[in-house]
Design an enzyme around this catalytic site. Structure first.
Site, PDB file in Angstrom:
ATOM      1  N   ASN A   1       0.866  -1.181   0.000  1.00 29.18           N
ATOM      2  CA  ASN A   1       0.000   0.000   0.000  1.00 29.18           C
ATOM      3  C   ASN A   1       0.901   1.229   0.000  1.00 29.18           C
ATOM      4  O   ASN A   1       1.475   1.570   1.026  1.00 29.18           O
ATOM      5  CB  ASN A   1      -0.896  -0.028   1.254  1.00 29.18           C
ATOM      6  CG  ASN A   1      -1.758   1.225   1.369  1.00 29.18           C
ATOM      7  OD1 ASN A   1      -1.810   2.040   0.440  1.00 29.18           O
ATOM      8  ND2 ASN A   1      -2.433   1.369   2.500  1.00 29.18           N
TER       9      ASN A   1
ATOM     10  N   LYS B   1       0.089   4.209  -0.265  1.00 30.55           N
ATOM     11  CA  LYS B   1      -0.568   5.404   0.310  1.00 30.55           C
ATOM     12  C   LYS B   1      -0.353   6.589  -0.648  1.00 30.55           C
ATOM     13  O   LYS B   1      -0.437   6.387  -1.847  1.00 30.55           O
ATOM     14  CB  LYS B   1      -0.060   5.645   1.733  1.00 30.55           C
ATOM     15  CG  LYS B   1      -0.211   4.366   2.585  1.00 30.55           C
ATOM     16  CD  LYS B   1      -0.025   4.570   4.045  1.00 30.55           C
ATOM     17  CE  LYS B   1      -0.211   3.217   4.750  1.00 30.55           C
ATOM     18  NZ  LYS B   1      -0.144   3.327   6.211  1.00 30.55           N
TER      19      LYS B   1
ATOM     20  N   HIS C   1      -9.474   0.942   4.762  1.00 30.25           N
ATOM     21  CA  HIS C   1      -8.213   1.171   5.486  1.00 30.25           C
ATOM     22  C   HIS C   1      -8.464   2.159   6.635  1.00 30.25           C
ATOM     23  O   HIS C   1      -9.268   3.081   6.510  1.00 30.25           O
ATOM     24  CB  HIS C   1      -7.153   1.724   4.523  1.00 30.25           C
ATOM     25  CG  HIS C   1      -5.796   1.740   5.129  1.00 30.25           C
ATOM     26  ND1 HIS C   1      -5.400   2.736   6.001  1.00 30.25           N
ATOM     27  CD2 HIS C   1      -4.753   0.882   5.028  1.00 30.25           C
ATOM     28  CE1 HIS C   1      -4.163   2.474   6.398  1.00 30.25           C
ATOM     29  NE2 HIS C   1      -3.755   1.361   5.829  1.00 30.25           N
TER      30      HIS C   1
ATOM     31  N   GLU D   1      -6.927   4.610   7.641  1.00 32.11           N
ATOM     32  CA  GLU D   1      -6.765   6.035   7.295  1.00 32.11           C
ATOM     33  C   GLU D   1      -7.992   6.565   6.559  1.00 32.11           C
ATOM     34  O   GLU D   1      -8.355   7.731   6.719  1.00 32.11           O
ATOM     35  CB  GLU D   1      -5.474   6.222   6.478  1.00 32.11           C
ATOM     36  CG  GLU D   1      -4.251   6.031   7.361  1.00 32.11           C
ATOM     37  CD  GLU D   1      -3.030   5.458   6.661  1.00 32.11           C
ATOM     38  OE1 GLU D   1      -2.958   5.492   5.412  1.00 32.11           O
ATOM     39  OE2 GLU D   1      -2.132   4.956   7.389  1.00 32.11           O
TER      40      GLU D   1
ATOM     41  N   GLU E   1      -5.147  -5.033  10.584  1.00 29.11           N
ATOM     42  CA  GLU E   1      -4.177  -3.954  10.767  1.00 29.11           C
ATOM     43  C   GLU E   1      -4.515  -3.186  12.045  1.00 29.11           C
ATOM     44  O   GLU E   1      -5.343  -2.265  12.006  1.00 29.11           O
ATOM     45  CB  GLU E   1      -4.231  -2.972   9.596  1.00 29.11           C
ATOM     46  CG  GLU E   1      -3.840  -3.536   8.263  1.00 29.11           C
ATOM     47  CD  GLU E   1      -3.273  -2.462   7.340  1.00 29.11           C
ATOM     48  OE1 GLU E   1      -2.164  -2.638   6.865  1.00 29.11           O
ATOM     49  OE2 GLU E   1      -3.938  -1.427   7.131  1.00 29.11           O
TER      50      GLU E   1
ATOM     51  N   GLY F   1       2.641   2.418  10.779  1.00 27.21           N
ATOM     52  CA  GLY F   1       3.581   3.527  10.647  1.00 27.21           C
ATOM     53  C   GLY F   1       4.304   3.895  11.926  1.00 27.21           C
ATOM     54  O   GLY F   1       4.925   4.957  12.005  1.00 27.21           O
TER      55      GLY F   1
ATOM     56  N   SER G   1       3.604  -1.981  10.294  1.00 26.11           N
ATOM     57  CA  SER G   1       5.060  -1.983  10.509  1.00 26.11           C
ATOM     58  C   SER G   1       5.717  -3.303  10.133  1.00 26.11           C
ATOM     59  O   SER G   1       6.668  -3.742  10.788  1.00 26.11           O
ATOM     60  CB  SER G   1       5.386  -1.596  11.964  1.00 26.11           C
ATOM     61  OG  SER G   1       4.952  -0.266  12.236  1.00 26.11           O
TER      62      SER G   1
HETATM   63  P1  13P Z   1       3.119   0.499   7.626  1.00 25.32           P
HETATM   64  O1  13P Z   1       3.645  -0.780   7.032  1.00 25.32           O
HETATM   65  O2  13P Z   1       3.843   1.717   7.139  1.00 25.32           O
HETATM   66  O3  13P Z   1       3.023   0.427   9.117  1.00 25.32           O
HETATM   67  O4  13P Z   1       1.626   0.682   7.082  1.00 25.32           O
HETATM   68  C1  13P Z   1       0.748  -0.380   7.192  1.00 25.32           C
HETATM   69  C2  13P Z   1      -0.455  -0.056   6.414  1.00 25.32           C
HETATM   70  O5  13P Z   1      -1.220   0.822   6.746  1.00 25.32           O
HETATM   71  C3  13P Z   1      -0.692  -0.843   5.183  1.00 25.32           C
HETATM   72  O6  13P Z   1      -1.974  -0.636   4.708  1.00 25.32           O
END
Ligand code: 13P
Length: 258
Positions: free
Chosen positions: A15, A17, A99, A101, A171, A177, A216
């Protein structure tokens, strides 16, 4: 090896983002990933921003899967800024739904996820439904309740699980992150709970569903997750922006579960 009794193929989705800034960088990253992973026995999926979907798909030429990071449930109409499932067909085979976010910044709810998951399946896109608890929910001991609610509502409109191509990404929001990944044991506990709920809905179909861990994930900790019996891959954020690191994660999944 009994870890993968249903012989699910591992899925590693990157992803991206809101990265990278330019089409040139997006195409370069996608090309390098495809070159590195194309012969590996795990399914790799790249999920670039919508504006880079077409050049990325063109660059990788089917060697790697392509996914959108979100989509509208509706087919067309007055939905400013949205991308419809009809537009994605032929470009992406996968789509991330819900997701955290999107839930946090774009007002997505369990109900909107329910419509989007059903719409993705109806349009022959593979949904990756993302679920997971926030830190305060975890601290309140509500992790299992949040997973239960988000999953049951998210898949409520699916007629059947078998043949739906559904994938679920667990997740935990506090792990995204932060560099503070869940432990393999905690991720397995969530994945087993998810598999159990899917079994209640569809005993046979539940074993077809790829359950991914996200939060992560790096080349250094990937092995801990793929060694778990119910974890079939990863949804990778930051580490997916580095082609070599992402390919290491894919190689690890292929080795342990391919
Ligand atoms: P990270 O791997 O940067 O923690 O992000 C995970 C994520 O949100 C994947 O959709």
């Amino acid at each position: 090896m009994t870890a993968n009794p249903a012989r699910r193929r591992p899925v590693i989705a990157g992803n991206w983002k809101m990265n990278p800034d330019t089409q040139e960088e997006a195409v370069g990253l996608a090309t390098e990933v495809a070159d590195r992973v194309q012969d590996m026995s795990a399914i790799s999926v790249l999920c670039p921003p919508a504006v880079w979907l077409i050049p990325v798909a063109a660059a990788i030429g089917g060697r790697v899967g392509v996914g959108a990071q979100t989509m509208a449930a509706e087919e067309r109409g007055a939905f400013t800024g949205e991308t419809s499932p009809l537009m994605l067909r032929g470009i992406a085979e996968w789509v991330i739904i819900g997701h955290s976010e999107r839930r946090q910044y774009n007002g997505e709810t369990d109900e909107t996820c329910r419509h989007k998951v059903a719409s993705a399946v109806a349009h022959e896109l593979r949904p990756i439904l993302a679920i997971g608890e926030r830190l305060e929910e975890r601290r309140a001991g509500a992790t299992a309740a949040v997973i239960d609610r988000q999953l049951r509502i998210g898949i409520a409109d699916l007629q059947r699980i078998a043949g739906s191509s559904l994938a679920i990404a667990y997740e935990p929001v506090w792990a995204i992150g932060t560099g503070n990944a869940a432990t393999g044991d905690d991720a397995q506990a969530a994945a087993a709970q998810i598999r159990g709920i899917l079994r209640e809905r569809d005993l046979e179909g539940a074993d077809q569903v790829a359950i991914l861990y996200g939060g992560s994930v790096t080349p250094d900790n990937a092995r801990e997750f793929f060694a778990q019996p119910d974890i079939d891959g990863a949804l990778v954020g930051g580490a997916s922006l580095d082609a070599a690191g992402f390919a290491e994660i894919v190689a690890c999944a292929a080795e342990l579960r391919g």
